[in-house]
Design a protein around this motif. Structure first.
Motif, short mmCIF file in Angstrom:
data_model
loop_
_atom_site.label_atom_id
_atom_site.label_comp_id
_atom_site.label_asym_id
_atom_site.label_seq_id
_atom_site.Cartn_x
_atom_site.Cartn_y
_atom_site.Cartn_z
N ILE A 25 46.03 14.21 4.61
CA ILE A 25 44.85 15.76 4.34
C ILE A 25 45.30 16.58 4.26
CG2 ILE A 25 45.44 16.92 7.29
CD1 ILE A 25 43.81 14.60 7.78
N SER A 26 46.33 17.10 3.85
CA SER A 26 46.33 18.33 2.75
C SER A 26 45.81 18.15 1.50
CB SER A 26 47.71 18.27 2.20
OG SER A 26 47.95 19.72 1.15
N LEU A 27 45.61 16.79 1.55
CA LEU A 27 44.41 16.81 0.06
C LEU A 27 42.79 17.28 0.67
CD1 LEU A 27 45.60 13.77 -2.08
CD2 LEU A 27 45.55 16.58 -2.88
N ARG A 31 40.33 20.60 -0.73
CA ARG A 31 38.80 19.90 -0.90
C ARG A 31 37.97 20.51 -0.73
NH1 ARG A 31 34.53 16.79 -1.16
NH2 ARG A 31 34.07 15.62 -2.93
N ARG A 32 38.17 21.42 1.02
CA ARG A 32 38.02 22.02 1.84
C ARG A 32 37.61 23.44 1.44
NH1 ARG A 32 35.09 22.42 6.86
NH2 ARG A 32 35.49 24.94 7.62
N ASP A 36 33.99 25.15 0.04
CA ASP A 36 33.57 26.30 0.68
C ASP A 36 33.15 27.03 -0.81
OD1 ASP A 36 34.26 26.11 2.98
OD2 ASP A 36 36.09 26.91 3.03
N ARG A 37 34.34 27.22 -1.85
CA ARG A 37 34.14 27.52 -2.81
C ARG A 37 32.66 27.18 -3.93
NH1 ARG A 37 32.79 32.73 -5.50
NH2 ARG A 37 33.85 32.60 -7.16
N ALA A 38 32.29 26.32 -3.98
CA ALA A 38 31.09 26.04 -3.85
C ALA A 38 29.67 26.16 -3.59
CB ALA A 38 31.00 23.89 -4.43
N ALA A 87 30.92 17.61 3.52
CA ALA A 87 30.38 18.44 2.41
C ALA A 87 29.20 19.53 2.61
CB ALA A 87 30.82 18.20 0.50
N ILE A 88 28.20 18.58 1.89
CA ILE A 88 26.61 18.53 1.94
C ILE A 88 26.66 19.49 3.28
CG2 ILE A 88 24.02 18.76 2.08
CD1 ILE A 88 25.38 15.64 0.25
N ALA A 89 27.16 18.88 4.06
CA ALA A 89 26.91 19.79 5.53
C ALA A 89 27.32 21.05 5.79
CB ALA A 89 27.14 18.58 6.54
N GLN A 90 28.81 20.98 5.28
CA GLN A 90 29.48 22.20 5.81
C GLN A 90 28.53 23.46 4.54
OE1 GLN A 90 33.57 21.31 3.52
NE2 GLN A 90 34.03 23.23 3.60
N GLU A 91 28.45 22.63 3.04
CA GLU A 91 27.90 23.80 2.17
C GLU A 91 26.08 24.05 2.86
OE1 GLU A 91 26.71 21.73 -1.71
OE2 GLU A 91 28.89 21.96 -1.97
N ASP A 92 26.02 23.56 3.77
CA ASP A 92 24.75 23.81 4.26
C ASP A 92 24.72 25.14 5.06
OD1 ASP A 92 21.40 23.42 3.88
OD2 ASP A 92 21.93 22.61 5.64
N SER A 93 25.50 24.85 6.20
CA SER A 93 26.19 26.06 7.03
C SER A 93 26.05 27.25 6.53
CB SER A 93 27.62 25.17 8.11
OG SER A 93 27.60 25.95 8.52
N HIS A 94 27.35 27.53 5.07
CA HIS A 94 27.45 28.38 4.32
C HIS A 94 26.42 29.24 4.34
CE1 HIS A 94 32.17 28.97 4.04
NE2 HIS A 94 31.68 27.78 4.20
N LEU A 95 24.38 27.82 3.34
CA LEU A 95 24.05 28.47 2.99
C LEU A 95 23.06 28.90 3.73
CD1 LEU A 95 24.19 26.16 0.35
CD2 LEU A 95 24.16 27.88 -0.23
#
Length: 105
Positions: A25-27, A31-32, A36-38, A87-95
């Protein structure tokens, strides 16, 4: 003999599994943060969240690493593909501006 042969009972084994789960979980949290930085960099550079060649590269890297560690790459591949899709969904939400960008440049 493996490194866990000295675990004598299920209680101790479960504690060790819980410990490893906490490390995983820590890893994943690290990664999350990287994702976010990506997203920040992709926004700045006008890149999409999904870059198909990179998806395949990440999954193949995971399969190769799994094989090297003695794990079944056919098990790890789908797990990693699901991780990458999240991760793609996370990035897409940011974008799309749906996430508070606390660490923006």
């Amino acid at each position: 003999m493996n490194q866990f042969d000295d675990i004598a009972d299920m209680t101790a084994l479960r504690l060790k599994i819980d410990e490893v789960d906490g490390q995983l979980i820590s890893l994943l949290a690290q990664r999350r943060e990287l994702i976010d930085r990506a997203a920040q960099i992709k926004a700045r550079e006008g890149l999409p969240a999904r870059i198909d060649w990179r998806v395949e590269e990440v999954v193949e890297n995971a399969r190769r690493n799994a094989r090297a560690a003695g794990l079944d790459p056919d098990l790890i591949g789908p797990i990693w593909r699901a991780l990458v899709e999240a991760a793609i969904a996370q990035e897409d939400s940011h974008l799309k501006g749906n996430v508070d960008d606390r660490d923006a440049d």
